[in-house]
Design a protein around this motif. Structure first.
Motif, PDB file in Angstrom:
ATOM      1  N   GLY A 144       0.899  -1.260  -0.118  1.00  0.00           N
ATOM      2  CA  GLY A 144       0.093   0.064  -0.079  1.00  0.00           C
ATOM      3  C   GLY A 144       0.767   1.056  -0.091  1.00  0.00           C
ATOM      4  O   GLY A 144       0.445   2.263   0.534  1.00  0.00           O
ATOM      5  N   ALA A 145       2.057   1.084  -0.629  1.00  0.00           N
ATOM      6  CA  ALA A 145       2.824   2.364  -0.544  1.00  0.00           C
ATOM      7  C   ALA A 145       2.367   3.409  -1.615  1.00  0.00           C
ATOM      8  O   ALA A 145       1.843   3.156  -2.402  1.00  0.00           O
ATOM      9  CB  ALA A 145       4.269   1.775  -1.282  1.00  0.00           C
ATOM     10  N   GLN A 146       2.646   4.791  -0.710  1.00  0.00           N
ATOM     11  CA  GLN A 146       1.933   5.883  -1.513  1.00  0.00           C
ATOM     12  C   GLN A 146       3.273   6.983  -1.576  1.00  0.00           C
ATOM     13  O   GLN A 146       3.723   7.033  -0.500  1.00  0.00           O
ATOM     14  CB  GLN A 146       0.926   6.649  -0.756  1.00  0.00           C
ATOM     15  CG  GLN A 146      -0.414   5.737  -0.928  1.00  0.00           C
ATOM     16  CD  GLN A 146      -0.980   5.345  -1.911  1.00  0.00           C
ATOM     17  OE1 GLN A 146      -1.105   6.347  -2.817  1.00  0.00           O
ATOM     18  NE2 GLN A 146      -1.784   4.094  -2.060  1.00  0.00           N
ATOM     19  N   GLY A 147       3.463   7.414  -2.904  1.00  0.00           N
ATOM     20  CA  GLY A 147       4.733   8.244  -3.086  1.00  0.00           C
ATOM     21  C   GLY A 147       5.891   7.798  -3.019  1.00  0.00           C
ATOM     22  O   GLY A 147       6.154   6.532  -3.196  1.00  0.00           O
ATOM     23  N   THR A 148       7.023   8.460  -2.780  1.00  0.00           N
ATOM     24  CA  THR A 148       8.384   8.183  -2.764  1.00  0.00           C
ATOM     25  C   THR A 148       8.752   7.579  -1.525  1.00  0.00           C
ATOM     26  O   THR A 148       8.288   7.671  -0.307  1.00  0.00           O
ATOM     27  CB  THR A 148       9.414   9.370  -3.017  1.00  0.00           C
ATOM     28  OG1 THR A 148       8.972  10.014  -3.996  1.00  0.00           O
ATOM     29  CG2 THR A 148      10.765   8.941  -3.306  1.00  0.00           C
ATOM     30  N   LEU A 149       9.626   6.462  -1.721  1.00  0.00           N
ATOM     31  CA  LEU A 149      10.063   5.524  -0.671  1.00  0.00           C
ATOM     32  C   LEU A 149      11.255   6.074  -0.293  1.00  0.00           C
ATOM     33  O   LEU A 149      12.214   6.395  -1.186  1.00  0.00           O
ATOM     34  CB  LEU A 149       9.670   4.026  -0.810  1.00  0.00           C
ATOM     35  CG  LEU A 149       8.232   3.741  -0.738  1.00  0.00           C
ATOM     36  CD1 LEU A 149       8.110   2.276  -1.198  1.00  0.00           C
ATOM     37  CD2 LEU A 149       7.628   3.805   0.477  1.00  0.00           C
ATOM     38  N   ALA A 150      11.896   5.618   0.784  1.00  0.00           N
ATOM     39  CA  ALA A 150      13.229   5.934   1.226  1.00  0.00           C
ATOM     40  C   ALA A 150      14.220   4.954   0.896  1.00  0.00           C
ATOM     41  O   ALA A 150      13.735   3.746   0.301  1.00  0.00           O
ATOM     42  CB  ALA A 150      13.365   5.996   2.696  1.00  0.00           C
TER      43      ALA A 150
END
Length: 531
Positions: A144-150
């Motif tokens: 469910g990742a949203q946007g930029t991840l580290a």
């Protein structure tokens, strides 16, 4: 298991449980396997996504038998993550989503997890645990990742889409370590309980199919989450083993949330089988929004976690026309091994041994106890865990050759059923006689004003044990301690009534709804030290 049913064949030596469950449902590609708040995952899509994720996990450099932490909410990504790791030959370590940062830091270091699969909502807590602990996790895969991840984080969806489905599962053996579950021990750090690929197979065959009689026409819904042994069987292994549909719920199993799904408020799907715990059933039956019988499609309810008071089962049956099938299992045995039957329910007892399991009652000297006397319950069966990881003393104490010590006390009844007498460390000895806290609790909750009760032993001025009850009253009702004491005296032997009663707003519980009596004992000890 009826006389016409044969004992299931053992799985072959080379056996991967993920591959086994996927292959068993190849002819059901268009059927719903899982339904959550976001949509439906068919059996065909489950097969593809599991095998794509397996290939993706291996592409990250993860190797056979390396552990991966699984910290995810109950939704359609959870079974994909769990089965994908197993398919790849990795060892998923499924953990409770309600723990503290300190707990996760401990589990990461204890399991030496090389990667983590985590829901986006739980990512901040996992990051804090990783910063706190000394163990480095190579990759974090975010559902469910949203946007930029580290750096070091990947989207689970992108990882799945970036890889072709793995053509073959890892060549694991039936008795290879398959996955871990952490036990919710009453004291100390949780214990990493190591289970094999075959253990999931055995619980589905011996209990899900042979005792509960699940079929592909069923829709299963479990209040216990997938990261618990009970929930893992209820909502993943059992339904997949027969081709049923599972309704998953990420939120807490409050009465309102459960009722919404019973009424078909999610995807129009109404469960036919519901799995709960006694405290949950009590809360639902006391709720004014309890659905009418005609609003639900239940054909059976299941209960575990702690013994079911007869009064709750009888009230549920009177309202819905279906029984609650009560049983007992454990993290160590993976699922239920002692149970009532859908066609044979004896309320007030935990039922009979599940075919394929053997039970024995032993005294403090290790010998058999006389019939009718409480004894420590030991079990042997094919789903026993291999060990507690890195804890030889506790492993030896619990896993004794072919036998597993449950930590529960039971009484054998004349009809071969067993009645719960409390945890081994919860039993009270009053005036030299054992008193079961559960028996007193089950009597107290029969009072019309009592919602829940927990009984512990507390020392008096002479150091002798006396029973104390912590009582939660139903909203809008009244009762005093004299009334409740008299109520118990009228129904049990006089020495069993609680000498002390304290009214409280709520009882301490685990995330599965088990009452944590040890916290009440700790509270009493602190009061004693302060007074």
């Amino acid at each position: 298991m009826t006389q016409t049913q044969r004992a299931p064949a053992a799985p072959p030596e080379h056996f991967n449980i993920a591959q086994h469950l996927l292959q068993a449902n190849q002819h059901r590609a268009g059927k719903a396997a899982f339904v959550d708040d976001a949509g439906t995952l068919t059996y065909g899509a489950l097969d593809v996504r599991v095998r794509r994720l397996a290939a993706g996990l291996r592409s990250l450099g993860l190797r056979r038998e390396e552990r991966v932490l699984l910290l995810m909410l109950d939704n359609n990504d959870w079974p994909v993550a769990f089965l994908g790791a197993l398919h790849a030959g990795l060892v998923p370590v499924a953990v409770n989503t309600l723990l503290t940062t300190d707990d996760y830091a401990y589990m990461l270091e204890h399991s030496r997890a090389q990667a983590a699969l985590v829901s986006a909502a739980l990512l901040p807590k996992l990051q804090s645990a990783m910063e706190q602990g000394g163990h480095e996790v190579g990759t974090v895969v975010v559902s469910g990742a949203q946007g930029t991840l580290a750096t070091g984080q990947q989207s689970m969806e992108m990882l799945i889409q970036a890889h072709e489905p793995a053509p073959q599962a890892a060549d694991t053996r039936a008795e290879d370590p398959g996955f871990w579950l952490y036990s919710s021990g009453s004291t100390g750090r949780p214990k990493g309980t190591v289970h094999t690929h075959a253990n999931l197979y055995w619980t589905a065959e011996l209990y899900g199919k042979a005792v509960l009689g699940l079929t592909e026409q069923d829709t299963c819904f479990s209040a216990a989450k997938l990261y618990f042994a009970y929930g893992l069987g209820n909502a993943l292994t059992f339904p997949l083993a027969v081709g049923a549909t599972t309704l998953l719920m990420a939120e807490r199993p409050t009465p309102d949330a459960v009722f919404k799904r019973w009424r078909g408020g999610v995807g129009g799907v109404k469960p036919t089988v519901f799995y709960g715990a006694p405290t949950g059933f009590a809360g639902m039956l006391a709720n004014p929004q309890l659905p009418a019988r005609h609003e639900v499609s239940l054909r059976m309810a299941s209960s575990a976690g702690e013994a079911l008071p007869a009064e709750l089962g009888e009230r549920f049956k009177a309202h819905f026309g279906v029984d609650i099938v009560d049983g007992i299992g454990s993290t160590e045995m993976l699922h239920v091994y002692l149970s009532n039957r859908p066609e044979r329910v004896r309320y007030g007892s935990t039922g009979w041994p599940v075919p394929g399991y053997e039970v024995a009652l032993r005294g403090e000297d290790g010998g058999a106890v006389p019939d009718g006397e409480p004894g420590d319950l030991y079990i042997q069966g094919p789903s026993a865990a291999l060990m507690y990881w890195g804890n030889r003393d506790k492993s030896r104490e619990t896993f004794q050759g072919r036998w597993t010590k449950s930590g529960d006390k039971y009484v054998l009844n004349s009809d071969g059923s067993y009645t719960y007498s409390g945890r081994s460390d919860d039993m009270l000895k009053v005036s030299g006689i054992y008193v079961s806290p559960f028996e007193v609790e089950a009597t107290l909750v029969q009072h019309p004003a009592v919602l829940e009760a927990a009984v512990i032993g507390t020392p008096d001025a002479n150091g002798l044990t006396r029973a104390k009850a912590f009582v939660v009253l139903k909203p809008g009702t009244k009762a005093d301690d004299a009334e409740l004491k008299a109520f118990v005296k009228d129904r049990l032997a006089p020495y069993k009534y609680p000498r002390l009663i304290e009214f409280v707003a709520e009882l301490p519980k685990t995330a599965t709804g088990k009452i944590q009596r040890f916290k009440l004992r700790d509270l009493e000890a602190e009061r004693g030290a302060a007074g």
